[in-house]
Design a protein around this motif. Structure first.
Motif, PDB file in Angstrom:
ATOM      1  N   ARG A   6      33.682  34.412  50.643  1.00 60.86           N
ATOM      2  CA  ARG A   6      34.766  34.155  50.151  1.00 60.86           C
ATOM      3  C   ARG A   6      35.812  35.624  50.383  1.00 60.86           C
ATOM      4  N   ALA A   7      35.221  36.405  50.585  1.00 62.19           N
ATOM      5  CA  ALA A   7      35.874  37.983  50.839  1.00 62.19           C
ATOM      6  C   ALA A   7      36.694  37.998  52.253  1.00 62.19           C
ATOM      7  N   LEU A   8      37.719  38.629  51.942  1.00 65.44           N
ATOM      8  CA  LEU A   8      38.697  38.836  53.300  1.00 65.44           C
ATOM      9  C   LEU A   8      39.033  40.300  53.315  1.00 65.44           C
ATOM     10  N   PRO A   9      38.564  40.773  54.660  1.00 62.84           N
ATOM     11  CA  PRO A   9      38.916  42.217  54.538  1.00 62.84           C
ATOM     12  C   PRO A   9      40.501  42.506  54.965  1.00 62.84           C
ATOM     13  N   TYR A  10      40.899  43.618  54.501  1.00 60.64           N
ATOM     14  CA  TYR A  10      42.288  43.807  54.602  1.00 60.64           C
ATOM     15  C   TYR A  10      42.352  45.534  54.703  1.00 60.64           C
ATOM     16  N   ASP A  11      43.645  45.923  55.268  1.00 57.61           N
ATOM     17  CA  ASP A  11      44.280  47.053  55.584  1.00 57.61           C
ATOM     18  C   ASP A  11      45.349  47.637  54.997  1.00 57.61           C
ATOM     19  N   ARG A  43      43.453  44.143  40.878  1.00 58.99           N
ATOM     20  CA  ARG A  43      42.175  44.641  40.237  1.00 58.99           C
ATOM     21  C   ARG A  43      42.041  44.650  38.983  1.00 58.99           C
ATOM     22  N   GLY A  44      43.135  44.543  38.492  1.00 60.38           N
ATOM     23  CA  GLY A  44      43.431  44.693  36.845  1.00 60.38           C
ATOM     24  C   GLY A  44      43.021  43.300  36.167  1.00 60.38           C
ATOM     25  N   GLY A  45      43.183  42.232  37.158  1.00 59.81           N
ATOM     26  CA  GLY A  45      42.635  40.964  36.516  1.00 59.81           C
ATOM     27  C   GLY A  45      43.657  39.806  36.700  1.00 59.81           C
ATOM     28  N   LYS A  46      44.783  40.350  37.277  1.00 56.89           N
ATOM     29  CA  LYS A  46      45.708  39.296  37.711  1.00 56.89           C
ATOM     30  C   LYS A  46      45.518  38.514  38.822  1.00 56.89           C
ATOM     31  N   LYS A  47      45.484  37.032  38.649  1.00 60.82           N
ATOM     32  CA  LYS A  47      45.247  36.435  39.989  1.00 60.82           C
ATOM     33  C   LYS A  47      46.552  36.227  40.797  1.00 60.82           C
ATOM     34  N   ARG A  48      46.420  35.903  42.121  1.00 63.35           N
ATOM     35  CA  ARG A  48      47.497  35.993  42.937  1.00 63.35           C
ATOM     36  C   ARG A  48      47.661  34.911  43.934  1.00 63.35           C
ATOM     37  N   LEU A  49      48.493  34.018  44.078  1.00 64.96           N
ATOM     38  CA  LEU A  49      48.694  33.017  45.078  1.00 64.96           C
ATOM     39  C   LEU A  49      48.943  33.616  46.434  1.00 64.96           C
ATOM     40  N   LEU A  50      48.233  33.538  47.465  1.00 64.62           N
ATOM     41  CA  LEU A  50      48.631  34.245  49.013  1.00 64.62           C
ATOM     42  C   LEU A  50      48.802  33.053  49.762  1.00 64.62           C
ATOM     43  N   VAL A  51      50.030  33.083  50.433  1.00 63.94           N
ATOM     44  CA  VAL A  51      50.346  32.134  51.398  1.00 63.94           C
ATOM     45  C   VAL A  51      50.383  32.839  52.680  1.00 63.94           C
ATOM     46  N   PHE A  52      49.472  32.397  53.672  1.00 65.43           N
ATOM     47  CA  PHE A  52      49.458  32.894  54.792  1.00 65.43           C
ATOM     48  C   PHE A  52      50.801  32.765  55.724  1.00 65.43           C
ATOM     49  N   ASN A  57      48.632  28.245  55.205  1.00 68.25           N
ATOM     50  CA  ASN A  57      47.462  27.953  54.510  1.00 68.25           C
ATOM     51  C   ASN A  57      47.400  28.870  53.080  1.00 68.25           C
ATOM     52  N   ARG A  58      46.685  28.214  52.026  1.00 68.15           N
ATOM     53  CA  ARG A  58      46.875  29.308  50.851  1.00 68.15           C
ATOM     54  C   ARG A  58      45.487  29.409  50.226  1.00 68.15           C
ATOM     55  N   VAL A  59      45.511  30.472  49.578  1.00 66.44           N
ATOM     56  CA  VAL A  59      44.219  30.734  48.828  1.00 66.44           C
ATOM     57  C   VAL A  59      44.896  31.601  47.608  1.00 66.44           C
ATOM     58  N   THR A  60      43.988  31.678  46.348  1.00 65.37           N
ATOM     59  CA  THR A  60      44.241  32.419  45.174  1.00 65.37           C
ATOM     60  C   THR A  60      43.313  33.774  45.378  1.00 65.37           C
ATOM     61  N   VAL A  61      43.947  34.937  45.265  1.00 63.78           N
ATOM     62  CA  VAL A  61      43.139  36.107  45.317  1.00 63.78           C
ATOM     63  C   VAL A  61      42.758  36.257  43.795  1.00 63.78           C
ATOM     64  N   TYR A  68      38.038  44.683  50.481  1.00 65.45           N
ATOM     65  CA  TYR A  68      37.989  43.235  50.515  1.00 65.45           C
ATOM     66  C   TYR A  68      39.024  42.648  49.272  1.00 65.45           C
ATOM     67  N   LEU A  69      39.541  41.489  49.699  1.00 61.07           N
ATOM     68  CA  LEU A  69      40.194  40.435  48.646  1.00 61.07           C
ATOM     69  C   LEU A  69      39.104  39.553  48.603  1.00 61.07           C
ATOM     70  N   LEU A  70      38.981  39.402  47.177  1.00 57.08           N
ATOM     71  CA  LEU A  70      38.085  38.029  46.721  1.00 57.08           C
ATOM     72  C   LEU A  70      39.019  37.011  46.517  1.00 57.08           C
ATOM     73  N   THR A  71      38.517  35.846  47.133  1.00 61.03           N
ATOM     74  CA  THR A  71      39.360  34.686  46.864  1.00 61.03           C
ATOM     75  C   THR A  71      38.493  33.465  46.152  1.00 61.03           C
ATOM     76  N   ASP A  72      39.496  32.480  46.176  1.00 61.15           N
ATOM     77  CA  ASP A  72      38.597  31.250  45.522  1.00 61.15           C
ATOM     78  C   ASP A  72      38.250  29.969  46.614  1.00 61.15           C
ATOM     79  N   THR A  73      38.347  30.525  47.758  1.00 64.83           N
ATOM     80  CA  THR A  73      38.015  29.555  48.953  1.00 64.83           C
ATOM     81  C   THR A  73      36.880  30.120  49.824  1.00 64.83           C
ATOM     82  N   ASN A  74      35.968  29.622  50.348  1.00 66.70           N
ATOM     83  CA  ASN A  74      35.144  30.100  51.384  1.00 66.70           C
ATOM     84  C   ASN A  74      36.001  30.143  52.711  1.00 66.70           C
TER      85      ASN A  74
END
Length: 78
Positions: A6-11, A43-52, A57-61, A68-74
């Motif tokens: 469920r992790a997504l690497p980012y730069d 990082r402070g605990g707020k969830k964020r909807l991420l639309v590619f 497609n969308r995931v919740t971070v 890494y970004l930890l998402t709610d989706t595999n």
């Protein structure tokens, strides 16, 4: 333990957040619609909807660290 499926690497490059490739359509170097300041809120605990932007497609971070970004989706097969 971090669930890497469920992790997504980012730069971060020049105040833009990129992922090396989209986990859904495979597009390379995708510019995400978020700023480095958003990562601090996540990082402070707020969830964020991420639309590619490449395939809509969308995931919740749920969380983020320096790599890494930890998402709610595999995103990959474990």
């Amino acid at each position: 333990m971090i669930p890497f499926e469920r992790a997504l690497p980012y730069d971060i490059m020049m105040k833009d957040v990129y992922v090396p490739s989209c986990p859904f359509c495979g597009e390379d170097n995708v510019l995400l619609p978020m700023r480095p300041g958003d990562l601090t809120l996540i990082r402070g605990g707020k969830k964020r909807l991420l639309v590619f932007p490449c395939c809509r497609n969308r995931v919740t971070v749920l969380d983020a660290d320096q790599d890494y970004l930890l998402t709610d989706t595999n995103l990959r097969k474990g």
